[in-house]
Design a protein around this motif. Structure first.
Motif, mmCIF file in Angstrom:
data_model
loop_
_atom_site.group_PDB
_atom_site.id
_atom_site.type_symbol
_atom_site.label_atom_id
_atom_site.label_comp_id
_atom_site.label_asym_id
_atom_site.label_seq_id
_atom_site.Cartn_x
_atom_site.Cartn_y
_atom_site.Cartn_z
ATOM 1 N N PRO A 13 0.813 -1.214 0.000
ATOM 2 C CA PRO A 13 0.000 0.000 0.000
ATOM 3 C C PRO A 13 0.851 1.271 0.000
ATOM 4 O O PRO A 13 1.927 1.313 0.588
ATOM 5 C CB PRO A 13 -0.797 -0.117 1.305
ATOM 6 C CG PRO A 13 -0.858 -1.580 1.588
ATOM 7 C CD PRO A 13 0.459 -2.119 1.114
ATOM 8 N N GLY A 14 0.343 2.291 -0.684
ATOM 9 C CA GLY A 14 1.042 3.578 -0.724
ATOM 10 C C GLY A 14 1.544 3.911 -2.109
ATOM 11 O O GLY A 14 2.072 3.058 -2.824
ATOM 12 N N MET A 15 1.404 5.189 -2.501
ATOM 13 C CA MET A 15 1.818 5.629 -3.835
ATOM 14 C C MET A 15 3.313 5.482 -4.047
ATOM 15 O O MET A 15 3.769 5.214 -5.158
ATOM 16 C CB MET A 15 1.400 7.091 -4.041
ATOM 17 C CG MET A 15 -0.074 7.282 -4.348
ATOM 18 S SD MET A 15 -0.595 6.484 -5.891
ATOM 19 C CE MET A 15 0.234 7.513 -7.113
ATOM 20 N N GLY A 16 4.105 5.668 -2.990
ATOM 21 C CA GLY A 16 5.551 5.579 -3.133
ATOM 22 C C GLY A 16 6.023 4.219 -3.612
ATOM 23 O O GLY A 16 7.072 4.101 -4.256
ATOM 24 N N HIS A 17 5.268 3.163 -3.295
ATOM 25 C CA HIS A 17 5.617 1.825 -3.763
ATOM 26 C C HIS A 17 4.899 1.476 -5.057
ATOM 27 O O HIS A 17 5.432 0.745 -5.887
ATOM 28 C CB HIS A 17 5.284 0.791 -2.677
ATOM 29 C CG HIS A 17 6.240 0.810 -1.527
ATOM 30 N ND1 HIS A 17 7.108 -0.222 -1.258
ATOM 31 C CD2 HIS A 17 6.484 1.749 -0.588
ATOM 32 C CE1 HIS A 17 7.840 0.083 -0.186
ATOM 33 N NE2 HIS A 17 7.465 1.270 0.235
ATOM 34 N N LEU A 18 3.694 2.013 -5.242
ATOM 35 C CA LEU A 18 2.948 1.713 -6.464
ATOM 36 C C LEU A 18 3.619 2.328 -7.692
ATOM 37 O O LEU A 18 3.682 1.699 -8.753
ATOM 38 C CB LEU A 18 1.521 2.238 -6.343
ATOM 39 C CG LEU A 18 0.629 2.048 -7.581
ATOM 40 C CD1 LEU A 18 0.423 0.576 -7.880
ATOM 41 C CD2 LEU A 18 -0.710 2.754 -7.386
ATOM 42 N N ILE A 19 4.139 3.553 -7.573
ATOM 43 C CA ILE A 19 4.708 4.263 -8.723
ATOM 44 C C ILE A 19 5.798 3.453 -9.423
ATOM 45 O O ILE A 19 5.745 3.255 -10.644
ATOM 46 C CB ILE A 19 5.213 5.658 -8.314
ATOM 47 C CG1 ILE A 19 4.022 6.592 -8.036
ATOM 48 C CG2 ILE A 19 6.106 6.259 -9.393
ATOM 49 C CD1 ILE A 19 4.413 7.882 -7.358
ATOM 50 N N PRO A 20 6.828 2.959 -8.713
ATOM 51 C CA PRO A 20 7.850 2.188 -9.449
ATOM 52 C C PRO A 20 7.307 0.895 -10.038
ATOM 53 O O PRO A 20 7.773 0.464 -11.101
ATOM 54 C CB PRO A 20 8.927 1.925 -8.394
ATOM 55 C CG PRO A 20 8.286 2.176 -7.072
ATOM 56 C CD PRO A 20 7.223 3.186 -7.302
ATOM 57 N N PHE A 21 6.329 0.261 -9.401
ATOM 58 C CA PHE A 21 5.725 -0.932 -9.989
ATOM 59 C C PHE A 21 5.033 -0.594 -11.310
ATOM 60 O O PHE A 21 5.153 -1.330 -12.298
ATOM 61 C CB PHE A 21 4.709 -1.543 -9.014
ATOM 62 C CG PHE A 21 5.292 -2.559 -8.070
ATOM 63 C CD1 PHE A 21 5.258 -3.908 -8.367
ATOM 64 C CD2 PHE A 21 5.881 -2.163 -6.881
ATOM 65 C CE1 PHE A 21 5.793 -4.857 -7.500
ATOM 66 C CE2 PHE A 21 6.413 -3.082 -6.012
ATOM 67 C CZ PHE A 21 6.377 -4.438 -6.313
ATOM 68 N N ILE A 22 4.289 0.502 -11.321
ATOM 69 C CA ILE A 22 3.609 0.924 -12.547
ATOM 70 C C ILE A 22 4.615 1.220 -13.653
ATOM 71 O O ILE A 22 4.447 0.814 -14.804
ATOM 72 C CB ILE A 22 2.736 2.166 -12.267
ATOM 73 C CG1 ILE A 22 1.501 1.779 -11.445
ATOM 74 C CG2 ILE A 22 2.310 2.824 -13.573
ATOM 75 C CD1 ILE A 22 0.646 2.975 -11.056
ATOM 76 N N GLU A 23 5.681 1.956 -13.297
ATOM 77 C CA GLU A 23 6.678 2.297 -14.313
ATOM 78 C C GLU A 23 7.383 1.053 -14.836
ATOM 79 O O GLU A 23 7.692 0.950 -16.031
ATOM 80 C CB GLU A 23 7.689 3.295 -13.744
ATOM 81 C CG GLU A 23 7.092 4.644 -13.389
ATOM 82 C CD GLU A 23 6.327 5.277 -14.540
ATOM 83 O OE1 GLU A 23 6.798 5.177 -15.695
ATOM 84 O OE2 GLU A 23 5.251 5.851 -14.291
ATOM 85 N N PHE A 24 7.638 0.099 -13.944
ATOM 86 C CA PHE A 24 8.230 -1.162 -14.392
ATOM 87 C C PHE A 24 7.303 -1.856 -15.388
ATOM 88 O O PHE A 24 7.750 -2.331 -16.445
ATOM 89 C CB PHE A 24 8.493 -2.086 -13.201
ATOM 90 C CG PHE A 24 8.887 -3.469 -13.614
ATOM 91 C CD1 PHE A 24 10.179 -3.745 -14.019
ATOM 92 C CD2 PHE A 24 7.942 -4.495 -13.640
ATOM 93 C CE1 PHE A 24 10.536 -5.029 -14.442
ATOM 94 C CE2 PHE A 24 8.285 -5.763 -14.050
ATOM 95 C CZ PHE A 24 9.586 -6.032 -14.449
ATOM 96 N N ALA A 25 6.019 -1.929 -15.056
ATOM 97 C CA ALA A 25 5.063 -2.589 -15.946
ATOM 98 C C ALA A 25 5.032 -1.915 -17.315
ATOM 99 O O ALA A 25 4.994 -2.584 -18.361
ATOM 100 C CB ALA A 25 3.678 -2.573 -15.305
ATOM 101 N N LYS A 26 5.042 -0.588 -17.332
ATOM 102 C CA LYS A 26 5.008 0.148 -18.590
ATOM 103 C C LYS A 26 6.249 -0.143 -19.431
ATOM 104 O O LYS A 26 6.165 -0.319 -20.657
ATOM 105 C CB LYS A 26 4.876 1.648 -18.313
ATOM 106 C CG LYS A 26 3.491 2.041 -17.826
ATOM 107 C CD LYS A 26 3.474 3.366 -17.092
ATOM 108 C CE LYS A 26 3.844 4.548 -17.940
ATOM 109 N NZ LYS A 26 3.722 5.821 -17.164
#
Length: 484
Positions: A13-26
């Motif tokens: 949980p938390g944007m700080g951890h979600l952001i790098p996951f999203i960028e990795f997926a992209k």
């Protein structure tokens, strides 16, 4: 290939951890279009609108599923940084039944799931992956120095009997510059606490991953990456998984033009490289006294600034992480007359600013940051030197790396005789040194020539990070699909 390969990613949980996951997926689906990604997200309470907006803007081959929210009203005795870390870990563990159900559904629909990539707080999910005969990988969202510290922690725990802050000599973490015990981080300073035990257990479970993905690049952390990727005997026993440095991956600029226009318009009217950007991330909070000192320090420096101000919290340095913060207007906490006195050279913004656009603007010449790894990478990509002001988690380690190793930041002094505050005179001195001093020019040159150029090359066709991502993608391509 007859069937698209599916990678499942599970951030904490938390944007700080979600952001790098999203960028990795992209990056994964852009460079290797035979993958789809499903992002399964554990939640604490209702997901914020900013998180939903980020997910809805993703390409069609990246899907997301929110797991049922976990409630902690009966567990939460306070909202301290230590409490938040425990809550995150509990949220990941209590979400395992929902994760298991969701994975089962994906596999039963004949989706060819080939890998599970989890956050460092989610290593308990490795056991779920094993149930489905899935290969599990770790995505460590901080840097190689922090990862090296965690791998070294079990050995350090055996060697040392006192609290780390009381160590007379700096700690020699493999591949890294020596670190004073007090800079290892607040979360490690009470070795009897549940939080310390959590990290110790977490570090031991890292070795169960089939590989570890890192949002970093070789030129910024050569020593730490070399130690992690080679047989360094300074770590405790056990085999370290293969390391995949695939950074720097940073988020794209905001699409919310309405919210950012005033800020960028103001920057358009400032001289090149003249503005200090001040922000403590999505969760960072200062005490009331520290907020007052920062305000007077910025005023005394006589430098231009943009300050993203948040209501203070005297109990926690990351009280805003789960929106547990004062509802009062943060401007009410500023010194009397501050806004009027600084209006010709300063812009104060409440709670949020378009950070990517600010850092990428030609008028921005420095960044006073809490040293979150996402913010550091963004600053590196745009060539903006930093003033390191760590607040919580691994940020003190990050500050040491920035100031003592790659030397692209200044760090204000905190003295006991000043009550643990960074006083206004020290703030003014460091800000002036960054923005108009000879040392500031050297740091700016070092940032752009040593790191920013290297960061831009990392994802070129022959770049080290591009090759690392390719190696990982090929490994996943050859994985057998999960089974139930």
């Amino acid at each position: 290939m007859s069937q698209t390969l599916q990678v499942v990613i599970v951030p904490s949980p938390g944007m700080g951890h979600l952001i790098p996951f999203i960028e990795f997926a992209k990056h994964l689906v852009h460079f290797h279009d035979y993958f789809n990604v499903t992002c399964i997200i554990p939640t604490i309470g209702t997901p914020p609108d900013a998180m939903k907006a980020s997910l809805l803007a993703l390409p069609s081959n990246i899907n997301h599923i929110f797991l049922p929210p976990i409630s902690f009203e009966e567990d939460r005795s306070d909202h301290s940084e230590v409490g938040n870390v425990v809550l995150i870990s509990l949220a990941m563990t209590r979400s395992l039944p929902s994760l298991r159900h969701t994975l089962k559904s994906l596999i039963e629909t004949n989706t060819r799931v080939v890998a599970l990539l989890v956050d460092s707080f989610g290593t308990a999910a490795f056991d779920v992956a094993n149930e489905f005969k899935l290969s599990s990988y770790l995505f460590f969202t901080s840097n190689a120095m922090a990862l090296s510290t965690l791998f070294y922690l079990p050995k350090l725990d055996e060697m040392v009997s006192c609290e780390f802050r009381d160590l007379p000599e700096p700690v020699k973490i493999p591949g890294c510059v020596p670190v004073n015990g007090r800079d290892i981080g607040e979360l490690f300073q009470d070795r009897k606490s549940d939080t310390y035990k959590l990290f110790l257990n977490m570090a031991r479970r890292f070795g169960l991953a089939k590989g570890i993905v890192l949002n970093t690049f070789i030129d910024i952390e050569t020593g730490a990456l070399k130690a992690l990727m080679e047989e360094d005997e300074e770590y405790s026993g056990g085999v370290r998984p293969p390391i995949y440095p695939i950074g720097p991956m940073i988020r794209a600029g905001s699409s919310d033009r309405g919210r950012k226009s005033d800020c960028l318009t103001w920057l358009d009217n400032q001289p090149s490289g003249s503005v200090l950007y001040v922000s403590f991330g999505s969760g960072g909070t200062l005490s009331h006294n520290q907020l007052i000192e920062l305000a007077f320090g910025l005023e005394m420096s006589q430098q231009r600034f943009i300050w993203v101000v948040r209501s203070p919290n005297d109990e926690s340095a990351n009280a805003a992480f789960f929106k547990v913060q004062s509802e009062k207007d943060p401007f009410d906490f500023l010194p009397d007359g501050f806004l009027e006195r600084t209006k010709q050279r300063g812009l104060v913004i409440s709670s949020w600013a378009p950070q990517i656009e600010v850092l990428g603007h030609g008028s921005t010449g420095g960044f006073l940051t809490h040293c979150g790894w996402n913010s550091i990478l963004e600053s590196v990509v745009y060539g903006v030197p930093m003033i390191a002001w760590p607040l919580f988690a691994e940020q003190k380690i990050n500050a040491v790396m920035l100031t003592e190793d790659v030397k692209v930041a200044f760090r204000p002094e905190v003295r006991k005789e000043d009550g643990g505050l960074v006083i206004r005179e020290e703030i003014a001195k460091v800000v002036k040194k960054m923005m108009e001093g000879v040392e500031g020019k050297k740091v700016r040159k070092r940032m752009r020539e040593n790191l920013t150029d290297a960061a831009s090359k990392a994802f070129m066709e022959d770049g080290a990070s591009r090759k690392s991502l390719l190696k990982l993608a090929l490994e996943w391509k050859n994985q057998k699909a999960g089974k139930y």
